[in-house]
Design a protein around this motif. Structure first.
Motif, PDB file in Angstrom:
ATOM      1  N   ARG A  84       5.993  -3.897   0.290  1.00  7.00           N
ATOM      2  CA  ARG A  84       4.826  -4.927  -0.145  1.00  7.00           C
ATOM      3  C   ARG A  84       3.577  -4.269   0.329  1.00  7.00           C
ATOM      4  O   ARG A  84       3.687  -3.268   0.945  1.00  7.00           O
ATOM      5  N   SER A  85       2.556  -4.647  -0.394  1.00  6.57           N
ATOM      6  CA  SER A  85       1.415  -4.039  -0.573  1.00  6.57           C
ATOM      7  C   SER A  85       0.710  -3.927   1.095  1.00  6.57           C
ATOM      8  O   SER A  85       0.363  -3.081   1.455  1.00  6.57           O
ATOM      9  N   ARG A  86       1.230  -5.092   1.950  1.00  3.57           N
ATOM     10  CA  ARG A  86       0.756  -4.940   3.383  1.00  3.57           C
ATOM     11  C   ARG A  86       1.590  -4.063   4.276  1.00  3.57           C
ATOM     12  O   ARG A  86       0.996  -3.837   5.294  1.00  3.57           O
ATOM     13  N   GLU A  87       2.552  -3.248   3.768  1.00  2.00           N
ATOM     14  CA  GLU A  87       3.188  -2.403   4.501  1.00  2.00           C
ATOM     15  C   GLU A  87       2.751  -1.048   4.247  1.00  2.00           C
ATOM     16  O   GLU A  87       3.427  -0.010   4.701  1.00  2.00           O
ATOM     17  N   TYR A 146       6.004 -12.637  -4.774  1.00  2.00           N
ATOM     18  CA  TYR A 146       5.480 -11.237  -4.194  1.00  2.00           C
ATOM     19  C   TYR A 146       5.675 -10.085  -5.292  1.00  2.00           C
ATOM     20  O   TYR A 146       6.506 -10.153  -5.834  1.00  2.00           O
ATOM     21  N   GLU A 166       1.396 -14.222  -4.612  1.00  2.00           N
ATOM     22  CA  GLU A 166       0.501 -12.904  -4.888  1.00  2.00           C
ATOM     23  C   GLU A 166       0.485 -12.852  -6.400  1.00  2.00           C
ATOM     24  O   GLU A 166      -0.468 -12.184  -7.181  1.00  2.00           O
ATOM     25  N   ASP A 225       2.540 -18.081   3.267  1.00  2.00           N
ATOM     26  CA  ASP A 225       2.014 -16.699   2.183  1.00  2.00           C
ATOM     27  C   ASP A 225       1.513 -17.427   0.837  1.00  2.00           C
ATOM     28  O   ASP A 225       2.170 -18.689   0.546  1.00  2.00           O
ATOM     29  N   GLU A 245      -0.754   1.904   2.775  1.00  2.00           N
ATOM     30  CA  GLU A 245      -2.188   2.043   2.951  1.00  2.00           C
ATOM     31  C   GLU A 245      -2.290   2.983   1.862  1.00  2.00           C
ATOM     32  O   GLU A 245      -1.625   4.007   1.629  1.00  2.00           O
TER      33      GLU A 245
END
Length: 109
Positions: free
Chosen positions: A94-97, A77, A24, A21, A99
């Motif tokens: 997290r942003s990846r989780e 993160y 961020e 990772d 939309e």
């Protein structure tokens, strides 16, 4: 843990930190306060959410909420506190989780 144990486990805990990772925090947060977002996965209580049993679903994939604050975790993160108002629960994600559904829902008219 054997393969049989993982099949019967109530939930799978993901690693908090992955060596691959990127940090961020070198850039700005992807999301902002007020963004309307949708969960991309189910979230269960890992024991850190008070008043709910461990393994209980806090939110389900597709639930809609609003980013209410932005914090950090492990100095690496961004964590977004999302108010899932219909479920009456605030969850850090997290942003990846997530939309983005509407980035301008709270802009002045």
């Amino acid at each position: 843990m054997t393969e049989a144990d993982t099949a019967t486990a109530p939930y799978r805990r993901e690693r908090a930190r992955n060596a691959d990772d990127a940090n961020e925090l070198v850039g700005p947060p992807v999301l902002e306060q007020g963004f309307k977002v949708k969960a991309l996965r189910d979230v269960r209580n890992d024991g850190t959410y008070p008043g709910r049993p461990v393994g209980d679903f806090l939110i389900r994939e597709g639930d809609v909420g609003y980013v209410i604050s932005i914090g950090t975790y492990l100095q690496m993160y961004y964590i977004y506190a999302v108010d899932f108002y219909e479920k009456r629960v605030v969850v850090g994600m997290r942003s990846r989780e997530l939309e983005v559904i509407d980035a301008h829902c709270n802009d002045p008219q």
